[in-house]
Design a protein around this motif. Sequence first.
Motif, PDB file in Angstrom:
ATOM      1  N   LEU A  77      45.718  40.970  33.587  1.00  0.00           N
ATOM      2  CA  LEU A  77      44.777  41.152  34.681  1.00  0.00           C
ATOM      3  C   LEU A  77      43.539  42.172  34.345  1.00  0.00           C
ATOM      4  O   LEU A  77      43.009  41.256  35.467  1.00  0.00           O
ATOM      5  N   LYS A  78      43.547  43.153  33.430  1.00  0.00           N
ATOM      6  CA  LYS A  78      42.474  43.586  33.744  1.00  0.00           C
ATOM      7  C   LYS A  78      41.224  42.410  33.136  1.00  0.00           C
ATOM      8  O   LYS A  78      40.424  43.154  33.564  1.00  0.00           O
ATOM      9  N   THR A  79      41.697  41.940  32.596  1.00  0.00           N
ATOM     10  CA  THR A  79      40.479  41.290  31.839  1.00  0.00           C
ATOM     11  C   THR A  79      40.359  40.265  33.321  1.00  0.00           C
ATOM     12  O   THR A  79      38.796  40.260  33.173  1.00  0.00           O
ATOM     13  N   ARG A  80      40.793  39.369  33.446  1.00  0.00           N
ATOM     14  CA  ARG A  80      41.190  38.811  35.081  1.00  0.00           C
ATOM     15  C   ARG A  80      40.209  40.120  36.061  1.00  0.00           C
ATOM     16  O   ARG A  80      38.854  39.100  36.300  1.00  0.00           O
ATOM     17  N   MET A  81      40.298  40.638  36.373  1.00  0.00           N
ATOM     18  CA  MET A  81      39.441  41.734  37.270  1.00  0.00           C
ATOM     19  C   MET A  81      38.536  41.900  36.695  1.00  0.00           C
ATOM     20  O   MET A  81      37.590  42.754  37.532  1.00  0.00           O
ATOM     21  N   THR A  89      46.520  38.091  44.538  1.00  0.00           N
ATOM     22  CA  THR A  89      47.435  38.979  45.049  1.00  0.00           C
ATOM     23  C   THR A  89      47.750  39.727  43.634  1.00  0.00           C
ATOM     24  O   THR A  89      47.992  38.536  42.654  1.00  0.00           O
ATOM     25  N   PHE A  90      48.501  40.628  43.379  1.00  0.00           N
ATOM     26  CA  PHE A  90      49.043  40.951  41.982  1.00  0.00           C
ATOM     27  C   PHE A  90      49.759  41.529  42.320  1.00  0.00           C
ATOM     28  O   PHE A  90      49.733  42.943  43.241  1.00  0.00           O
ATOM     29  N   GLN A  91      50.981  41.926  41.196  1.00  0.00           N
ATOM     30  CA  GLN A  91      52.203  43.084  41.113  1.00  0.00           C
ATOM     31  C   GLN A  91      51.083  44.457  41.044  1.00  0.00           C
ATOM     32  O   GLN A  91      51.102  44.359  40.009  1.00  0.00           O
ATOM     33  N   VAL A  92      51.035  45.115  41.487  1.00  0.00           N
ATOM     34  CA  VAL A  92      51.202  46.933  41.343  1.00  0.00           C
ATOM     35  C   VAL A  92      52.054  47.873  41.198  1.00  0.00           C
ATOM     36  O   VAL A  92      52.530  47.561  42.457  1.00  0.00           O
ATOM     37  N   ARG A 107      38.149  48.348  43.578  1.00  0.00           N
ATOM     38  CA  ARG A 107      38.764  46.480  42.910  1.00  0.00           C
ATOM     39  C   ARG A 107      39.655  46.396  44.521  1.00  0.00           C
ATOM     40  O   ARG A 107      40.441  45.470  43.998  1.00  0.00           O
ATOM     41  N   MET A 108      40.191  47.184  45.153  1.00  0.00           N
ATOM     42  CA  MET A 108      41.314  47.235  46.413  1.00  0.00           C
ATOM     43  C   MET A 108      40.475  47.264  47.680  1.00  0.00           C
ATOM     44  O   MET A 108      39.866  47.744  47.956  1.00  0.00           O
ATOM     45  N   PRO A 311      43.211  42.599  46.159  1.00  0.00           N
ATOM     46  CA  PRO A 311      41.988  42.965  45.272  1.00  0.00           C
ATOM     47  C   PRO A 311      40.460  42.307  46.132  1.00  0.00           C
ATOM     48  O   PRO A 311      39.922  41.544  46.649  1.00  0.00           O
ATOM     49  N   VAL A 312      39.397  43.154  45.762  1.00  0.00           N
ATOM     50  CA  VAL A 312      38.194  42.579  45.969  1.00  0.00           C
ATOM     51  C   VAL A 312      37.914  41.402  45.078  1.00  0.00           C
ATOM     52  O   VAL A 312      37.974  41.011  44.627  1.00  0.00           O
ATOM     53  N   GLY A 313      37.510  40.834  45.776  1.00  0.00           N
ATOM     54  CA  GLY A 313      36.286  39.490  45.310  1.00  0.00           C
ATOM     55  C   GLY A 313      37.790  37.775  45.337  1.00  0.00           C
ATOM     56  O   GLY A 313      37.991  37.038  44.948  1.00  0.00           O
ATOM     57  N   ALA A 314      39.328  38.454  46.166  1.00  0.00           N
ATOM     58  CA  ALA A 314      40.175  37.805  45.621  1.00  0.00           C
ATOM     59  C   ALA A 314      39.589  36.247  47.063  1.00  0.00           C
ATOM     60  O   ALA A 314      39.194  36.364  47.899  1.00  0.00           O
ATOM     61  N   PRO A 315      40.132  35.525  45.917  1.00  0.00           N
ATOM     62  CA  PRO A 315      39.286  33.817  46.804  1.00  0.00           C
ATOM     63  C   PRO A 315      39.446  33.473  48.356  1.00  0.00           C
ATOM     64  O   PRO A 315      39.591  32.619  49.269  1.00  0.00           O
ATOM     65  N   ASN A 316      41.257  34.273  48.290  1.00  0.00           N
ATOM     66  CA  ASN A 316      41.720  33.170  49.570  1.00  0.00           C
ATOM     67  C   ASN A 316      42.335  34.643  50.408  1.00  0.00           C
ATOM     68  O   ASN A 316      44.204  34.676  50.480  1.00  0.00           O
TER      69      ASN A 316
END
Length: 424
Positions: A77-81, A89-92, A107-108, A311-316
């Motif tokens: 996740l870190k690499t992708r963010m 969306t991701f589990q956090v 980032r959110m 997240p900021v920049g989520a495609p959908n």
Amino acid sequence: MKRRLLIIGVLMMTLSLIGIVRAQDLSGQLEIFSWWSGDEGPALEALIALYNSQNPNVEVINATVTGGSGVNAKAVLKTRMLGGTPPDTFQVHAGQELTGTWVVAGRMQDLSGLYAEQGWNEAFPPDLIDLLTVDGAIYSVPVNIHRSNVLWYNPAKVEEWGVSVPATWDEFLAACPTLQAAGVTPLVVGEAWTVNHLWESVALGILGADGWNGIWTGATPANSPEMVAVWNRFSEILACSNVGADSAGLSWQQAVDKVLAGEAAFNIMGDWAAGYMSTTLGLEPGVGFGFAPAPDTAGSFMWLSDSFGLPVGAPNPDNTLAWLSLLGSVEGQNAFNPLKGSIPARTDAVAAAPDLYNAYLQSAAEDWAGNRLVGSLAHGVAANERFMGDFNTVMEVFIASGSAEAAASAMSAVCITSGACAGA
Ligand code: GAL
């Protein structure tokens, strides 16, 4: 992006008010990122099935990275963010893992509009919302509450060995030689993060709820005599475990399996273990597996909460908002939690369908309502990722050296560099 989200939110609200947009009008993809794969998958899959039925034209990509407590997923996740390719969306975990890691880095996206629209300010406990909030903006939607401080055992085996379920660590240490003489591992742990998981229950037992909370406000300094006592007790407990033998090669499920097989007597793990034993293995709580508060922690509920954000920049983003709306609904929480071994984060969901919740979950719900609540360290509530990363090293040093003083002093240094123990 905030502005874009606001416009989408206002548009969706307006259109849904006049009945133009219905959920099934959504299309495209939704990538959900988590570590709930394999044995851990059924609860998430139930939620995705519900989402698919409501949004048949959205293609859900269930992106999982295996590894308990997100050890591998968080690195991916870190690499992708940081690389600018976030999932939708991701589990956090609620708490510092969200706010002290992703929110602080900008980032959110703010979900307070969704909270208002869905009536969630009244549906979730205010203290939980506080831990998702920074400067009035709310950054994720909690799907559950898990308990960290649970002791698991096999009732038939414990009876066969003639030991009682320890309410205190003194009782456990007294039973340890009997179990060892019978060729049984008294306490089984698994790979590194499960050792941290055990540590937080031991620390809570020694320090009590106020003392534990004090670590994160500075009231219980990491190098205080109380903390040295925690490490000393931890050392005694590890001497009755499989650390240094086969622990590093075991997943949390394999550690639980050893208890069920009668190779080990006890295991301390979060109540996803209840989900594994009841949903995946089909065992009945209280019969196929037993549960009790971790020794010396009765009356305290060490909690954590899995949540999802945008997240900021989520495609959908519109598909994500529909996902988050489902996660936060009574229907969504009641599809997910009975399978997961957790209780709903919503305060009204269990009462809406009590029969869905087994004996373990009923007892967890009762304790959540009546116990002192303290946040988990190993699962993101208490400290940011920086602290957690360095705490892993503290633990490695402790296991290699066995020195309580060295561990306390190393933890104190980590407190300073991460800023995690000063009530931030
Ligand atoms: C926790 C998470 C749980 C469960 C567990 C084991 O961090 O909150 O939902 O997945 O890890 O992997």
